[in-house]
Design a protein around this motif. Structure first.
Motif, PDB file in Angstrom:
ATOM      1  N   MET A   1       0.824  -1.187   0.000  1.00 48.83           N
ATOM      2  CA  MET A   1       0.000   0.000   0.000  1.00 48.83           C
ATOM      3  C   MET A   1       0.869   1.251   0.000  1.00 48.83           C
ATOM      4  SD  MET A   1      -2.958  -0.980   2.688  1.00 48.83           S
ATOM      5  CE  MET A   1      -3.291  -2.698   2.831  1.00 48.83           C
ATOM      6  N   TYR A   2       1.816   1.292   0.932  1.00 49.61           N
ATOM      7  CA  TYR A   2       2.711   2.442   1.015  1.00 49.61           C
ATOM      8  C   TYR A   2       3.507   2.587  -0.282  1.00 49.61           C
ATOM      9  CZ  TYR A   2       6.580   5.409   2.409  1.00 49.61           C
ATOM     10  OH  TYR A   2       7.514   6.418   2.455  1.00 49.61           O
ATOM     11  N   ASP A   3       4.050   1.475  -0.772  1.00 47.68           N
ATOM     12  CA  ASP A   3       4.856   1.511  -2.001  1.00 47.68           C
ATOM     13  C   ASP A   3       4.058   2.030  -3.188  1.00 47.68           C
ATOM     14  OD1 ASP A   3       7.039   0.529  -0.674  1.00 47.68           O
ATOM     15  OD2 ASP A   3       6.718  -1.544  -1.298  1.00 47.68           O
ATOM     16  N   ARG A   4       2.819   1.582  -3.312  1.00 49.61           N
ATOM     17  CA  ARG A   4       1.977   2.025  -4.436  1.00 49.61           C
ATOM     18  C   ARG A   4       1.667   3.508  -4.341  1.00 49.61           C
ATOM     19  NH1 ARG A   4      -1.519  -2.444  -3.183  1.00 49.61           N
ATOM     20  NH2 ARG A   4      -2.941  -0.844  -2.433  1.00 49.61           N
ATOM     21  N   THR A   5       1.434   3.972  -3.140  1.00 48.76           N
ATOM     22  CA  THR A   5       1.034   5.368  -2.949  1.00 48.76           C
ATOM     23  C   THR A   5       2.209   6.334  -3.035  1.00 48.76           C
ATOM     24  OG1 THR A   5      -0.755   4.611  -1.520  1.00 48.76           O
ATOM     25  CG2 THR A   5      -0.214   6.941  -1.428  1.00 48.76           C
ATOM     26  N   PHE A   6       3.309   6.011  -2.364  1.00 50.47           N
ATOM     27  CA  PHE A   6       4.430   6.941  -2.254  1.00 50.47           C
ATOM     28  C   PHE A   6       5.637   6.576  -3.112  1.00 50.47           C
ATOM     29  CE2 PHE A   6       2.161   7.585   1.721  1.00 50.47           C
ATOM     30  CZ  PHE A   6       2.145   8.956   1.815  1.00 50.47           C
ATOM     31  N   GLY A   7       5.933   5.290  -3.198  1.00 49.16           N
ATOM     32  CA  GLY A   7       7.165   4.875  -3.848  1.00 49.16           C
ATOM     33  C   GLY A   7       8.337   5.055  -2.888  1.00 49.16           C
ATOM     34  N   THR A   8       9.418   4.382  -3.176  1.00 52.39           N
ATOM     35  CA  THR A   8      10.573   4.456  -2.278  1.00 52.39           C
ATOM     36  C   THR A   8      11.828   4.953  -2.990  1.00 52.39           C
ATOM     37  OG1 THR A   8      11.068   2.130  -2.710  1.00 52.39           O
ATOM     38  CG2 THR A   8       9.722   2.611  -0.770  1.00 52.39           C
ATOM     39  N   ASP A   9      11.682   5.485  -4.189  1.00 51.24           N
ATOM     40  CA  ASP A   9      12.847   5.959  -4.935  1.00 51.24           C
ATOM     41  C   ASP A   9      12.984   7.482  -4.843  1.00 51.24           C
ATOM     42  OD1 ASP A   9      10.561   6.356  -6.396  1.00 51.24           O
ATOM     43  OD2 ASP A   9      11.511   6.024  -8.335  1.00 51.24           O
ATOM     44  N   TRP A  10      13.226   7.965  -3.641  1.00 48.51           N
ATOM     45  CA  TRP A  10      13.392   9.395  -3.415  1.00 48.51           C
ATOM     46  C   TRP A  10      14.814   9.650  -2.909  1.00 48.51           C
ATOM     47  CZ3 TRP A  10      14.594  10.208   1.665  1.00 48.51           C
ATOM     48  CH2 TRP A  10      14.189   9.249   2.580  1.00 48.51           C
ATOM     49  N   ASP A  11      15.283  10.865  -3.157  1.00 49.35           N
ATOM     50  CA  ASP A  11      16.628  11.236  -2.713  1.00 49.35           C
ATOM     51  C   ASP A  11      16.597  12.203  -1.540  1.00 49.35           C
ATOM     52  OD1 ASP A  11      17.949   9.700  -4.660  1.00 49.35           O
ATOM     53  OD2 ASP A  11      17.664  11.278  -6.141  1.00 49.35           O
ATOM     54  N   GLY A  12      15.628  13.079  -1.508  1.00 54.40           N
ATOM     55  CA  GLY A  12      15.513  14.046  -0.426  1.00 54.40           C
ATOM     56  C   GLY A  12      14.051  14.349  -0.158  1.00 54.40           C
ATOM     57  N   LEU A  13      13.770  14.798   1.053  1.00 55.42           N
ATOM     58  CA  LEU A  13      12.392  15.083   1.448  1.00 55.42           C
ATOM     59  C   LEU A  13      12.313  16.442   2.132  1.00 55.42           C
ATOM     60  CD1 LEU A  13      11.388  11.714   3.163  1.00 55.42           C
ATOM     61  CD2 LEU A  13      10.695  12.491   0.910  1.00 55.42           C
ATOM     62  N   GLU A  14      11.227  17.130   1.886  1.00 53.47           N
ATOM     63  CA  GLU A  14      10.899  18.311   2.683  1.00 53.47           C
ATOM     64  C   GLU A  14      10.236  17.828   3.970  1.00 53.47           C
ATOM     65  OE1 GLU A  14      11.550  21.538   1.902  1.00 53.47           O
ATOM     66  OE2 GLU A  14      12.620  20.757   0.147  1.00 53.47           O
ATOM     67  N   ARG A  15      10.177  18.682   4.968  1.00 49.94           N
ATOM     68  CA  ARG A  15       9.617  18.285   6.264  1.00 49.94           C
ATOM     69  C   ARG A  15       8.172  17.818   6.133  1.00 49.94           C
ATOM     70  NH1 ARG A  15       9.360  22.769  10.602  1.00 49.94           N
ATOM     71  NH2 ARG A  15      11.598  22.562  10.537  1.00 49.94           N
ATOM     72  N   GLU A  16       7.357  18.565   5.391  1.00 49.96           N
ATOM     73  CA  GLU A  16       5.935  18.214   5.276  1.00 49.96           C
ATOM     74  C   GLU A  16       5.746  16.846   4.612  1.00 49.96           C
ATOM     75  OE1 GLU A  16       1.902  19.865   3.128  1.00 49.96           O
ATOM     76  OE2 GLU A  16       3.518  21.271   3.580  1.00 49.96           O
ATOM     77  N   GLU A  17       6.519  16.598   3.560  1.00 50.64           N
ATOM     78  CA  GLU A  17       6.417  15.310   2.878  1.00 50.64           C
ATOM     79  C   GLU A  17       6.882  14.168   3.784  1.00 50.64           C
ATOM     80  OE1 GLU A  17       7.860  13.039  -1.201  1.00 50.64           O
ATOM     81  OE2 GLU A  17       8.677  15.020  -0.734  1.00 50.64           O
ATOM     82  N   PRO A  36      10.064  -0.941   8.312  1.00 47.04           N
ATOM     83  CA  PRO A  36      10.991  -0.248   9.208  1.00 47.04           C
ATOM     84  C   PRO A  36      12.192   0.364   8.487  1.00 47.04           C
ATOM     85  CG  PRO A  36      10.845  -2.606   9.749  1.00 47.04           C
ATOM     86  CD  PRO A  36       9.888  -2.344   8.648  1.00 47.04           C
ATOM     87  N   ALA A  37      12.659  -0.258   7.400  1.00 46.21           N
ATOM     88  CA  ALA A  37      13.802   0.294   6.671  1.00 46.21           C
ATOM     89  C   ALA A  37      13.439   1.637   6.032  1.00 46.21           C
ATOM     90  CB  ALA A  37      14.270  -0.690   5.599  1.00 46.21           C
ATOM     91  N   GLU A  38      12.223   1.768   5.531  1.00 45.26           N
ATOM     92  CA  GLU A  38      11.783   3.025   4.932  1.00 45.26           C
ATOM     93  C   GLU A  38      11.650   4.110   6.001  1.00 45.26           C
ATOM     94  OE1 GLU A  38      10.425   5.680   1.837  1.00 45.26           O
ATOM     95  OE2 GLU A  38      11.690   3.902   1.908  1.00 45.26           O
ATOM     96  N   LEU A  39      11.148   3.745   7.176  1.00 43.57           N
ATOM     97  CA  LEU A  39      11.070   4.713   8.271  1.00 43.57           C
ATOM     98  C   LEU A  39      12.463   5.194   8.649  1.00 43.57           C
ATOM     99  CD1 LEU A  39       9.475   6.278  10.400  1.00 43.57           C
ATOM    100  CD2 LEU A  39       9.673   4.275  11.875  1.00 43.57           C
ATOM    101  N   ASP A  40      13.419   4.298   8.704  1.00 44.55           N
ATOM    102  CA  ASP A  40      14.798   4.691   9.009  1.00 44.55           C
ATOM    103  C   ASP A  40      15.340   5.653   7.963  1.00 44.55           C
ATOM    104  OD1 ASP A  40      14.779   3.143  11.289  1.00 44.55           O
ATOM    105  OD2 ASP A  40      15.789   1.432  10.345  1.00 44.55           O
ATOM    106  N   ARG A  41      15.029   5.404   6.694  1.00 50.01           N
ATOM    107  CA  ARG A  41      15.475   6.303   5.625  1.00 50.01           C
ATOM    108  C   ARG A  41      14.865   7.693   5.781  1.00 50.01           C
ATOM    109  NH1 ARG A  41      14.151   4.820  -0.020  1.00 50.01           N
ATOM    110  NH2 ARG A  41      15.408   6.638  -0.473  1.00 50.01           N
ATOM    111  N   VAL A  42      13.586   7.735   6.119  1.00 56.60           N
ATOM    112  CA  VAL A  42      12.921   9.031   6.303  1.00 56.60           C
ATOM    113  C   VAL A  42      13.554   9.772   7.476  1.00 56.60           C
ATOM    114  CG1 VAL A  42      10.742  10.162   6.886  1.00 56.60           C
ATOM    115  CG2 VAL A  42      10.749   8.279   5.250  1.00 56.60           C
ATOM    116  N   LEU A  43      13.823   9.068   8.558  1.00 56.73           N
ATOM    117  CA  LEU A  43      14.456   9.699   9.720  1.00 56.73           C
ATOM    118  C   LEU A  43      15.862  10.196   9.393  1.00 56.73           C
ATOM    119  CD1 LEU A  43      13.313   7.265  12.531  1.00 56.73           C
ATOM    120  CD2 LEU A  43      12.747   9.697  12.369  1.00 56.73           C
ATOM    121  N   GLU A  44      16.607   9.415   8.629  1.00 57.95           N
ATOM    122  CA  GLU A  44      17.982   9.792   8.284  1.00 57.95           C
ATOM    123  C   GLU A  44      18.057  10.948   7.303  1.00 57.95           C
ATOM    124  OE1 GLU A  44      19.645   6.123   6.927  1.00 57.95           O
ATOM    125  OE2 GLU A  44      19.705   5.275   8.954  1.00 57.95           O
TER     126      GLU A  44
END
Length: 130
Positions: A1-17, A36-44
């Motif tokens: 569900m998360y993968d379909r909606t957001f995807g995981t091929d991002w390089d940088g994120l703004e705070r809101e995103e 959990p690996a995606e959450l770690d990436r977002v936190l990092e």
């Protein structure tokens, strides 16, 4: 569900995103589709402790809202819980961390008109007014 909606091929994120993604990750974790690996990436993606704490709060809020939605529906349908809390574009249908954001960042303060006159700290004390 998360993968379909957001995807995981991002390089940088703004705070809101990042907050929106963290909320969705919390929802996904509670319905058994955690990443959990995606959450770690977002936190990092953030260096400041403040930004990381907002992401963590959004994740916790997503888990809480998913738990409440599943209990209210009385069903074990993960897709229904996801659809109730996250729209097709990935935006949360409820505020991810409204209570945790400072007043300047909440959606309610963005719609308020600025106060007229000087700040209250610059006004005369009542005993000096006639």
């Amino acid at each position: 569900m998360y993968d379909r909606t957001f995807g995981t091929d991002w390089d940088g994120l703004e705070r809101e995103e990042a907050v929106e993604r963290a909320f969705a990750l919390g929802v996904a974790a509670e319905i058994g589709r955690g990443q959990p690996a995606e959450l770690d990436r977002v936190l990092e993606a953030f260096d400041s402790a403040y930004d990381r704490s907002l992401v963590e709060l959004a994740y916790d809020e997503g888990r809480t809202k998913a738990l409440e939605a599943a209990a209210e529906a009385g069903a074990d349908d993960p897709q229904a819980v996801w659809d109730e809390l996250v729209d097709g574009g990935g935006a949360p249908r409820v505020a991810p961390v409204s209570a945790a954001l400072p007043g300047a960042l909440t959606e309610l303060s963005l719609t308020k008109r600025p106060r007229e006159g000087p700040p209250s700290s610059l006004e005369f004390p009542s005993m000096l007014r006639k």
